[in-house]
Enzyme design. Structure first.
Site, PDB file in Angstrom:
ATOM      1  N   GLY A  12      -8.381  20.050  17.189  1.00  0.00           N
ATOM      2  CA  GLY A  12      -7.905  20.033  18.573  1.00  0.00           C
ATOM      3  C   GLY A  12      -8.822  19.179  19.425  1.00  0.00           C
ATOM      4  O   GLY A  12      -9.875  18.716  18.964  1.00  0.00           O
ATOM      5  N   ASP A  13      -8.402  18.909  20.661  1.00  0.00           N
ATOM      6  CA  ASP A  13      -9.196  18.095  21.594  1.00  0.00           C
ATOM      7  C   ASP A  13      -9.458  16.690  21.084  1.00  0.00           C
ATOM      8  O   ASP A  13     -10.492  16.090  21.411  1.00  0.00           O
ATOM      9  CB  ASP A  13     -10.544  18.765  21.921  1.00  0.00           C
ATOM     10  CG  ASP A  13     -10.358  20.154  22.479  1.00  0.00           C
ATOM     11  OD1 ASP A  13      -9.483  20.309  23.335  1.00  0.00           O
ATOM     12  OD2 ASP A  13     -11.077  21.072  22.039  1.00  0.00           O
ATOM     13  N   GLY A  15      -7.808  14.054  21.812  1.00  0.00           N
ATOM     14  CA  GLY A  15      -7.420  13.026  22.790  1.00  0.00           C
ATOM     15  C   GLY A  15      -5.926  12.731  22.714  1.00  0.00           C
ATOM     16  O   GLY A  15      -5.496  11.635  23.063  1.00  0.00           O
ATOM     17  N   HIS A  41      -5.277  19.149  28.030  1.00  0.00           N
ATOM     18  CA  HIS A  41      -5.182  17.710  27.812  1.00  0.00           C
ATOM     19  C   HIS A  41      -5.765  16.982  29.007  1.00  0.00           C
ATOM     20  O   HIS A  41      -5.291  17.140  30.123  1.00  0.00           O
ATOM     21  CB  HIS A  41      -3.714  17.303  27.615  1.00  0.00           C
ATOM     22  CG  HIS A  41      -3.160  17.745  26.299  1.00  0.00           C
ATOM     23  ND1 HIS A  41      -1.831  17.727  25.995  1.00  0.00           N
ATOM     24  CD2 HIS A  41      -3.779  18.205  25.202  1.00  0.00           C
ATOM     25  CE1 HIS A  41      -1.657  18.160  24.758  1.00  0.00           C
ATOM     26  NE2 HIS A  41      -2.832  18.465  24.259  1.00  0.00           N
ATOM     27  N   THR A  42      -6.812  16.214  28.752  1.00  0.00           N
ATOM     28  CA  THR A  42      -7.409  15.453  29.840  1.00  0.00           C
ATOM     29  C   THR A  42      -6.751  14.085  29.879  1.00  0.00           C
ATOM     30  O   THR A  42      -6.671  13.394  28.867  1.00  0.00           O
ATOM     31  CB  THR A  42      -8.928  15.285  29.584  1.00  0.00           C
ATOM     32  OG1 THR A  42      -9.465  16.587  29.378  1.00  0.00           O
ATOM     33  CG2 THR A  42      -9.619  14.629  30.766  1.00  0.00           C
ATOM     34  N   THR A 250      -4.824  29.093  15.655  1.00  0.00           N
ATOM     35  CA  THR A 250      -3.927  29.516  16.730  1.00  0.00           C
ATOM     36  C   THR A 250      -2.706  30.157  16.083  1.00  0.00           C
ATOM     37  O   THR A 250      -2.608  30.258  14.857  1.00  0.00           O
ATOM     38  CB  THR A 250      -3.587  28.329  17.654  1.00  0.00           C
ATOM     39  OG1 THR A 250      -3.017  28.853  18.861  1.00  0.00           O
ATOM     40  CG2 THR A 250      -2.625  27.347  16.999  1.00  0.00           C
ATOM     41  N   PRO A 315     -18.768  24.903  25.949  1.00  0.00           N
ATOM     42  CA  PRO A 315     -19.313  23.727  25.255  1.00  0.00           C
ATOM     43  C   PRO A 315     -18.667  23.628  23.876  1.00  0.00           C
ATOM     44  O   PRO A 315     -18.502  24.646  23.199  1.00  0.00           O
ATOM     45  CB  PRO A 315     -20.804  24.032  25.110  1.00  0.00           C
ATOM     46  CG  PRO A 315     -21.068  25.272  25.867  1.00  0.00           C
ATOM     47  CD  PRO A 315     -19.771  25.929  26.214  1.00  0.00           C
TER      48      PRO A 315
HETATM   49  P1  IMP Z   1      -5.787  30.761  20.894  1.00  0.00           P
HETATM   50  O1  IMP Z   1      -4.847  29.613  20.667  1.00  0.00           O
HETATM   51  O2  IMP Z   1      -6.189  30.937  22.343  1.00  0.00           O
HETATM   52  O3  IMP Z   1      -5.326  32.034  20.264  1.00  0.00           O
HETATM   53  O4  IMP Z   1      -7.175  30.395  20.137  1.00  0.00           O
HETATM   54  C1  IMP Z   1      -7.227  30.233  18.737  1.00  0.00           C
HETATM   55  C2  IMP Z   1      -8.220  29.153  18.355  1.00  0.00           C
HETATM   56  O5  IMP Z   1      -7.747  27.880  18.796  1.00  0.00           O
HETATM   57  C3  IMP Z   1      -9.593  29.327  19.004  1.00  0.00           C
HETATM   58  O6  IMP Z   1     -10.550  28.831  18.100  1.00  0.00           O
HETATM   59  C4  IMP Z   1      -9.527  28.431  20.215  1.00  0.00           C
HETATM   60  O7  IMP Z   1     -10.803  27.998  20.642  1.00  0.00           O
HETATM   61  C5  IMP Z   1      -8.722  27.287  19.654  1.00  0.00           C
HETATM   62  N1  IMP Z   1      -8.005  26.564  20.709  1.00  0.00           N
HETATM   63  C6  IMP Z   1      -6.934  26.989  21.411  1.00  0.00           C
HETATM   64  N2  IMP Z   1      -6.515  26.025  22.270  1.00  0.00           N
HETATM   65  C7  IMP Z   1      -7.337  24.984  22.116  1.00  0.00           C
HETATM   66  C8  IMP Z   1      -7.402  23.667  22.691  1.00  0.00           C
HETATM   67  O8  IMP Z   1      -6.618  23.237  23.529  1.00  0.00           O
HETATM   68  N3  IMP Z   1      -8.408  22.871  22.224  1.00  0.00           N
HETATM   69  C9  IMP Z   1      -9.275  23.270  21.267  1.00  0.00           C
HETATM   70  N4  IMP Z   1      -9.244  24.466  20.710  1.00  0.00           N
HETATM   71  C10 IMP Z   1      -8.304  25.318  21.115  1.00  0.00           C
END
Ligand code: IMP
Length: 439
Positions: A12-13, A15, A41-42, A250, A315
């Site tokens: 994730g993240d 870009g 999303h930035t 997730t 972080p």
């Molecule tokens: P949840 O989607 O909130 O249930 O989180 C499940 C996992 O996905 C955790 O490790 C979160 O930190 C990660 N996660 C959820 N959304 C994002 C995102 O937009 N970016 C990066 N990690 C995410």
């Protein structure tokens, strides 16, 4: 372009938002197909600096329609806040539509997300606490609310009474376990206040009603008209419910199979899949991450890359590029090409490392793929290849030839390891800080 899916190739993240923002200039329709306001999303463009959580990144192109697909879980008050913020910044949102079949995140989903994390103690998953997991649980358990339900107030109130009776039974268990703090009481009261939730969600339904559509019909018509469609992924393969580092995942499917399901179009209509990978690795939340660095290089990546969660401000864990994880993602997602982002973040490194395999120190076994077991994955160590850094500012480069030879060698090595062409490179957050290789 006809139908292109943009999918995260790491944790994730990567870009994706800025890649979608870039590609959306040529798109008629952008569809978010999964996740909810856990996404962050930035997007930096001539309109300003934006953090999107639910709204697709195509919103900045006035001619582009945007759809929140059926696979998304929507927190209506959060969506309305995001709409208001964008409109206050002068971004017209009249072309945002919402699938009537998308599920709704209720206040008690957020509460349950928090309570479940507390209960896990040191084994917590590090969720975003946005109620995403519990909302998908209710969807699978066939007791969820969908957007269409918000438009039928009487039936909504009846369903809400039943849902809240169940939630109250459930949360009473947390008190029995000795959790009787006043704060928790107040949070539970607010998240199960039938009158207030009924009013807020029905009002949200009224506010959003004109945007609610039969998503499948909209998509089918767009396909029939030969429109150009972008499917905007959330998160990445390594957080996929089936293929990620379970249970540190997730509750939906970020890979292209999830795109077909969550957008409402036949899988065979997806013409191209663009994988988005960062030139290094980051993750937020718990779980195995063999390349994680807890040294000066890790700090440098975090500071130069501004690696703090868009949704939660946490972080991010940072490390070198993990070619094993990306190759795993390539096999699952079948990328036509890869967009490699944030290459410029590595500009000051004297040398760069690539994780090309893992090694189990207890058996000396080499791993060329991602293990199913999180505890096995946790103990694997990265096997690195090292290359010379370029120690040159790449942020002004706009063509392949303008990149220093060491940077080109690094990209070519990543390309060889992924087995897929890297056709787009980003060298900074601005919309034009992109290098297109090939078409
Ligand atoms: P949840 O989607 O909130 O249930 O989180 C499940 C996992 O996905 C955790 O490790 C979160 O930190 C990660 N996660 C959820 N959304 C994002 C995102 O937009 N970016 C990066 N990690 C995410």
């Amino acid at each position: 372009m006809s139908v292109i899916a943009v999918v995260g190739a790491q944790w994730g993240d990567e870009g994706k938002g800025r890649v979608v923002d870039y590609l959306a200039a040529d798109a008629d329709l952008v569809i978010r197909y999964g996740g909810g306001n856990n996404a962050g999303h930035t997007v930096v463009n001539p309109h300003g600096h934006f953090k999107l959580h639910l709204i697709p990144s195509g919103i900045f192109h006035p001619g582009t329609r945007n759809l929140l697909g059926n696979g998304v879980v929507i927190n209506p008050p959060a969506l309305i806040r995001e709409l208001d913020e964008l409109e206050a910044a002068g971004i017209g949102c009249s072309k945002l539509f919402i699938s009537d079949r998308a599920h709704v995140v209720m206040p008690y989903h957020v509460l349950l997300d928090q309570l479940e994390e507390r209960e896990r103690g040191p084994a917590k998953l590090g969720t975003t606490s946005r109620g995403i997991g519990p909302a998908y649980v209710d969807k699978v358990a066939r007791r969820g609310f969908r957007v269409v339900d918000l438009l039928e107030p009487d039936a909504f109130r009846d369903q809400l009474a039943t849902a809240l009776a169940r939630v109250r039974r459930l949360v009473s268990g947390y008190f029995e376990a000795g959790d009787s703090g006043d704060d928790l009481h107040a949070t539970i009261e607010a998240a199960t206040d039938e009158e207030k939730i009924g009013e807020e969600y029905i009002a949200a339904g009224r506010r959003l009603a004109s945007r609610v559509v039969d998503g499948q019909a909209l998509v089918d018509e767009a396909l029939g008209d030969g429109q150009r469609i972008l499917l905007e992924g959330q998160l990445g393969t390594m957080r996929d419910l089936d293929w990620g580092t379970y249970p540190y995942v997730t509750s939906s499917s970020p890979i292209p199979g999830g795109a077909s399901l969550g957008a409402g179009l036949p899988a065979v209509r997806i013409d191209r899949v663009v994988g988005v990978a960062k030139a290094y690795t980051t993750a937020v939340g718990a779980g195995p991450l063999p390349v994680e660095l807890s040294d000066a290089d890790g700090d440098l990546l975090r500071e130069r890359g501004v690696e703090y969660g868009t949704s939660t401000g946490r972080p991010r864990r940072c490390g070198w590029y993990d070619a094993v994880a990306v190759r795993f993602s390539v096999r699952l997602a079948g990328y036509s090409s890869i967009a490699l982002t944030k290459l410029d973040v590595l500009d000051t490194m004297a040398r760069v490392r690539i994780c090309v395999a893992y090694r189990d120190p207890s058996t000396d076994r080499r791993w060329d793929t991602v293990p199913a077991s999180a505890s096995v994955y946790e103990r694997l160590e990265p096997v690195y290849e090292e290359m010379r850094g370029w120690k040159t500012d790449t942020s002004a480069a706009r063509s392949w030839d303008e990149l220093p030879p060491e940077a080109r060698a690094y990209v070519e090595r990543l390309e060889a390891l992924a087995g897929v062409p890297i056709s787009l490179l980003s060298v900074g957050p601005e919309r034009d800080q992109m290098i297109l290789r090939g078409s």
